[in-house]
Design a protein around this motif. Structure first.
Motif, PDB file in Angstrom:
ATOM      1  N   ILE A 568       0.871  -1.174   0.000  1.00 16.86           N
ATOM      2  CA  ILE A 568       0.000   0.000   0.000  1.00 16.86           C
ATOM      3  C   ILE A 568       0.903   1.218   0.000  1.00 16.86           C
ATOM      4  CG2 ILE A 568      -1.751   1.295   1.264  1.00 16.86           C
ATOM      5  CD1 ILE A 568      -2.712  -1.438   2.347  1.00 16.86           C
ATOM      6  N   THR A 569       0.883   1.948  -1.114  1.00 21.27           N
ATOM      7  CA  THR A 569       1.765   3.103  -1.246  1.00 21.27           C
ATOM      8  C   THR A 569       1.090   4.359  -0.727  1.00 21.27           C
ATOM      9  OG1 THR A 569       1.036   3.614  -3.506  1.00 21.27           O
ATOM     10  CG2 THR A 569       2.886   2.090  -3.252  1.00 21.27           C
ATOM     11  N   VAL A 570       1.927   5.253  -0.185  1.00 15.37           N
ATOM     12  CA  VAL A 570       1.468   6.537   0.326  1.00 15.37           C
ATOM     13  C   VAL A 570       2.354   7.613  -0.287  1.00 15.37           C
ATOM     14  CG1 VAL A 570       0.907   7.879   2.385  1.00 15.37           C
ATOM     15  CG2 VAL A 570       0.920   5.366   2.499  1.00 15.37           C
ATOM     16  N   LYS A 571       1.747   8.652  -0.827  1.00 12.83           N
ATOM     17  CA  LYS A 571       2.526   9.747  -1.406  1.00 12.83           C
ATOM     18  C   LYS A 571       1.877  11.075  -1.073  1.00 12.83           C
ATOM     19  CE  LYS A 571       2.024  11.331  -5.492  1.00 12.83           C
ATOM     20  NZ  LYS A 571       2.098  11.629  -6.935  1.00 12.83           N
ATOM     21  N   GLY A 572       2.696  12.101  -1.062  1.00  9.24           N
ATOM     22  CA  GLY A 572       2.169  13.442  -0.931  1.00  9.24           C
ATOM     23  C   GLY A 572       1.431  13.832  -2.196  1.00  9.24           C
ATOM     24  N   TYR A 573       0.301  14.510  -2.029  1.00 11.32           N
ATOM     25  CA  TYR A 573      -0.577  14.789  -3.170  1.00 11.32           C
ATOM     26  C   TYR A 573       0.153  15.509  -4.294  1.00 11.32           C
ATOM     27  CZ  TYR A 573      -4.774  16.177  -5.704  1.00 11.32           C
ATOM     28  OH  TYR A 573      -5.729  16.341  -6.670  1.00 11.32           O
ATOM     29  N   SER A 574       1.007  16.460  -3.972  1.00  8.97           N
ATOM     30  CA  SER A 574       1.680  17.257  -4.999  1.00  8.97           C
ATOM     31  C   SER A 574       3.114  16.804  -5.237  1.00  8.97           C
ATOM     32  CB  SER A 574       1.666  18.739  -4.598  1.00  8.97           C
ATOM     33  OG  SER A 574       2.292  18.921  -3.332  1.00  8.97           O
ATOM     34  N   GLN A 575       3.492  15.653  -4.698  1.00  2.25           N
ATOM     35  CA  GLN A 575       4.863  15.174  -4.851  1.00  2.25           C
ATOM     36  C   GLN A 575       5.128  14.776  -6.296  1.00  2.25           C
ATOM     37  OE1 GLN A 575       5.310  11.488  -5.102  1.00  2.25           O
ATOM     38  NE2 GLN A 575       7.510  11.312  -4.867  1.00  2.25           N
ATOM     39  N   THR A 576       6.299  15.180  -6.831  1.00  4.72           N
ATOM     40  CA  THR A 576       6.681  14.846  -8.200  1.00  4.72           C
ATOM     41  C   THR A 576       8.079  14.243  -8.203  1.00  4.72           C
ATOM     42  OG1 THR A 576       7.573  17.065  -8.591  1.00  4.72           O
ATOM     43  CG2 THR A 576       5.268  16.673  -9.212  1.00  4.72           C
ATOM     44  N   VAL A 577       8.390  13.522  -9.270  1.00  3.00           N
ATOM     45  CA  VAL A 577       9.709  12.928  -9.454  1.00  3.00           C
ATOM     46  C   VAL A 577      10.346  13.563 -10.682  1.00  3.00           C
ATOM     47  CG1 VAL A 577      10.990  10.799  -9.887  1.00  3.00           C
ATOM     48  CG2 VAL A 577       8.959  10.762  -8.421  1.00  3.00           C
ATOM     49  N   THR A 578      11.587  14.021 -10.536  1.00  3.89           N
ATOM     50  CA  THR A 578      12.312  14.636 -11.654  1.00  3.89           C
ATOM     51  C   THR A 578      13.215  13.600 -12.302  1.00  3.89           C
ATOM     52  OG1 THR A 578      12.306  16.794 -10.554  1.00  3.89           O
ATOM     53  CG2 THR A 578      13.912  16.459 -12.328  1.00  3.89           C
ATOM     54  N   ARG A 579      13.019  13.382 -13.604  1.00  3.39           N
ATOM     55  CA  ARG A 579      13.841  12.437 -14.360  1.00  3.39           C
ATOM     56  C   ARG A 579      14.598  13.184 -15.449  1.00  3.39           C
ATOM     57  NH1 ARG A 579       8.954   9.775 -13.373  1.00  3.39           N
ATOM     58  NH2 ARG A 579       9.183   7.818 -12.186  1.00  3.39           N
ATOM     59  N   ASP A 580      15.682  12.584 -15.932  1.00  2.00           N
ATOM     60  CA  ASP A 580      16.473  13.175 -17.009  1.00  2.00           C
ATOM     61  C   ASP A 580      15.915  12.737 -18.358  1.00  2.00           C
ATOM     62  OD1 ASP A 580      18.227  14.362 -15.192  1.00  2.00           O
ATOM     63  OD2 ASP A 580      19.417  12.521 -15.050  1.00  2.00           O
ATOM     64  N   TYR A 581      15.697  13.727 -19.209  1.00  2.00           N
ATOM     65  CA  TYR A 581      15.156  13.450 -20.542  1.00  2.00           C
ATOM     66  C   TYR A 581      16.242  12.840 -21.427  1.00  2.00           C
ATOM     67  CZ  TYR A 581      13.109  14.463 -25.153  1.00  2.00           C
ATOM     68  OH  TYR A 581      12.618  14.379 -26.433  1.00  2.00           O
TER      69      TYR A 581
END
Length: 701
Positions: A568-581
């Protein structure tokens, strides 16, 4: 069930016991049992009042077991007088029936209970009379040998104004080597313990069977009851249902399991019904009659089961918005319903990463390749995320012993809330102007998850209780369940998606743990290092996880491999992950491909490669795989120009690359870091010159 219906049922079931069965009872033997505490087995989570009183008349002395007695369909009765056990008992509401049995080993059987009034035609010898209340039939699964107290609730309480008889019915029970042994005390009292197995014989007083061929029992049955004195006794609560998955307004793009929870804590749920509609009338999807589920308390075996759930095959439906409805019914005919809207997309842009495949070792140059069955895909984007070999989450530790011996669920919920609080989602630990301690969050979670009521936490109530907590504390966190994940899926969840994961483990014991970190790759035994915040010890524990060979995973805990049923995953509503293009392909003429040749990759490092497909309607689908970047096998160390030798030509090639913007070393620019200090500069040139011209140490890559 009506009295007449119950009498007819008994008549059918007990119409005549076979001669062989009578012979079976003649072989019964009474044996002195070792005095021990009976383990409690509850057929369903109970809903008991604080004022509940146990009506029990056996004595605390020797226990006797009568084996080879129970066979076929049998009903046992025990005389009960609340006036001897409870203060001011009447009117008395009988709610639970208990029977103590001894088992030689694991076994399954069907039981129900009832209450009858006491027939006092002969005041000196009461007999079972008219039926007052009866329960649902339950399956009892005994896991191992020992003495067990079987607890069964009535569907509705029986209100009495005087003594009564508690009944315990066994349906078609067959004695085996692991059979049930009837248990008594050592004080034989007439007219209190009865058994009926044959309508011809009728009720038999077990302390004086009246038949020389049937042995008399050494004492009174350990069969008793409990209820609420003074007439305030409790009926089971009216049922309440919440749809857990899919989420409201979710876009459904794959196989879906409708998962619902009964959240009132009723112990008499009959079944759940699942329906859908686009417009007009509701259309039946199906039913779930058992709702069997694991209960995790950190101490005992969890059992298995997903609770009330059903796979929904919507493949024949057209794209659009639909309503889903789940209705719960209890055995008293009461019901409750929950409904949500979902958006069905039967043809989403599904995408799969073909190269590199999961856990491949990669080296540049590399052709990234994806496939999608969706002909409407317009672009496929490729991204990467550098993943540390040692990945740790700064989660806190909490010990469930400070709250309740079975509180591992609420404790893990509080650990998850505190983690996101520390990331800035502060409303999750605030009520009004006051901030909550982690220990207070545990208690809030326990109330919402009905943990104390169930002596543990099943997954459906963990999830619904957590959702309820979030909804009343800022609504800043998002939850999602993943059933039966393998190791790479779990690692992508916590490291690539950067989510907090609560792991639900089944086995002995069944418990919840919070993932606190992962390290490296698998060892020679196929095991990976895993760190968890353990609510049983209140510490960070380093252990192992491995794939189970059947598409899932299992975690090593206290020497036992426990199956990972769910994350069961829990995350912050506005949390984002930055990836390299990395790049994108806008044409599928030769498939969805991209040639990738980068100079900023770290040798012997993990990377998550993510692909995202977008169709003409703007819908997206994505996939992720984890790969190890390692070019050590491609070329000899220092062979930067790829001619098979290491000489002055490679020195010139390296200088040209660093200072003249020349081509990067074959297999990637990262190989130019000759001295392994993490940067590419004059130090690498000097290091490499010493290697070629002065027999210095060879380059790192």
């Amino acid at each position: 069930m009506s009295r007449k219906g119950f009498a007819v049922l008994l008549l059918c079931l007990l119409i005549s016991i076979s001669a062989s069965a009578q012979g079976f009872k003649k072989a019964a033997i009474a044996t002195l049992l070792e005095r021990q505490t009976a383990k409690n087995y509850s057929v369903t989570p109970h809903f008991a009042s604080a004022e509940i009183c146990t009506v029990r008349h056996d004595v605390d002395g020797d226990l006797w077991g009568v084996d080879h007695w129970l066979i076929g369909d049998e009903l046992y009765k025990s005389y009960q007088n609340p006036g001897l056990s409870c203060d001011g008992p009447y009117p008395f509401s009988v709610e639970y029936i208990y029977m103590v049995l001894f088992f030689e080993g694991a076994t399954d059987f069907l039981v129900s209970v009832d209450v009858e009034d006491a027939d006092l035609t002969d005041p000196t010898c009461p007999l079972p009379g008219d039926l007052l209340s009866i329960s649902t039939t339950y399956t009892v699964t005994i896991p191992s040998a020992g003495l067990y107290q079987i607890e069964v609730p009535l569907d509705s309480s029986a209100v009495v104004e005087g003594p009564y008889f508690a009944g315990f019915y066994f349906a078609d029970y067959i004695d085996t080597l692991s059979g049930a042994t009837i248990v008594t005390d050592d004080v034989p009292v007439p007219c209190v313990s009865y058994n009926i197995w044959d309508t011809t014989l009728g009720f038999v007083d077990l302390t004086n069977t009246g038949f020389a061929s049937f042995p008399s029992f050494p004492g009174r049955l350990l069969l008793y009851s409990a209820g609420t004195p003074g007439g305030s006794g409790g009926e089971e609560p009216e049922p309440a249902v919440t749809i857990l998955t899919p989420a409201s307004n979710e876009i459904i793009v794959d196989d879906i399991v409708i998962w619902a929870a009964e959240t009132a804590g009723s112990g008499i749920i009959d079944y759940m019904q699942f329906e859908y509609k686009e417009s007009g009338d509701w259309i039946e999807i199906g039913y779930d009659y058992d709702g069997i589920k694991a209960i995790r308390d950190g101490l005992n075996p969890s059992g298995t089961g997903d609770g009330y759930s059903l796979v929904w095959d919507y493949s024949g439906l057209s794209e659009g918005v639909y309503w889903l409805r789940t209705t719960v019914y209890d055995t008293l005919g009461r019901s409750d319903a929950d409904s949500i809207q979902v958006n069905i997309d039967p043809t989403p842009p599904m995408v799969t990463l073909v190269n590199p495949a999961e856990t491949d070792t990669i080296c540049h140059p590399l052709v990234l390749e994806a496939v999608s069955p969706d002909e409407d895909v317009s672009v496929v984007k490729f991204e990467k995320l550098h993943a540390a070999m040692d990945y740790n989450l700064p989660v806190i530790t909490l010990n469930q012993s400070g709250h309740g011996d079975d509180y591992c669920g609420p404790v893990c919920g509080a650990i998850a809330v505190k983690y996101w609080f520390d990331q800035g989602f502060i409303l999750s630990m605030r009520e009004g102007n006051q901030y909550l301690s982690a220990d207070t969050v545990v208690e809030r979670m326990a109330d919402a998850m009905l943990t104390g009521q169930n002596d543990g936490t099943p997954d459906d109530l963990f999830y619904s209780g957590f959702l309820q907590y979030v909804a009343t504390h800022g609504n800043e966190l998002l939850l999602r369940p993943y059933r039966n994940p393998d190791y790479t899926s779990m690692r992508a969840i916590i490291q690539d998606k950067q989510l907090l994961a609560v792991m639900a483990l089944s086995g002995t014991p069944g418990l919840y743990l919070v993932a606190a970190g992962v390290s490296g790759l698998d060892d020679v035994q196929g095991q990976y290092t895993l760190r968890v915040s353990d609510p049983l010890t209140g510490s960070i524990v380093t252990t192992a996880i491995r794939n189970d060979g059947a598409g899932g995973a299992e975690v090593l805990y206290n020497g036992n491999w426990l199956h990972l049923d769910m994350i069961i995953t829990v995350k912050g509503y506005s949390q984002t992950v930055t990836r390299d293009y990395i790049g994108a392909d806008i044409s599928s003429g030769d498939g969805w491909k991209l040639t990738w040749n980068s100079s900023n990759m770290a040798e012997d490092s993990l990377y998550f490669i993510t692909i995202t497909a977008t169709d003409a309607s703007g819908r997206v689908g994505s996939a992720t795989s984890m790969s190890l970047y390692n070019c050590s096998s491609g070329y000899a160390k220092g062979d930067y120009n790829g001619d098979g030798t290491v000489n002055i030509g490679d020195i010139l090639y390296l200088i040209d690359y660093i200072y003249e913007d020349g081509p990067e070393p074959l297999d990637g620019g990262g190989r130019a870091d000759a001295n392994c200090d993490g940067s590419i500069d004059i130090g690498d040139v000097i290091y490499f010159i010493k290697h070629v011209l002065a027999a210095g140490p060879e380059p790192c890559y």
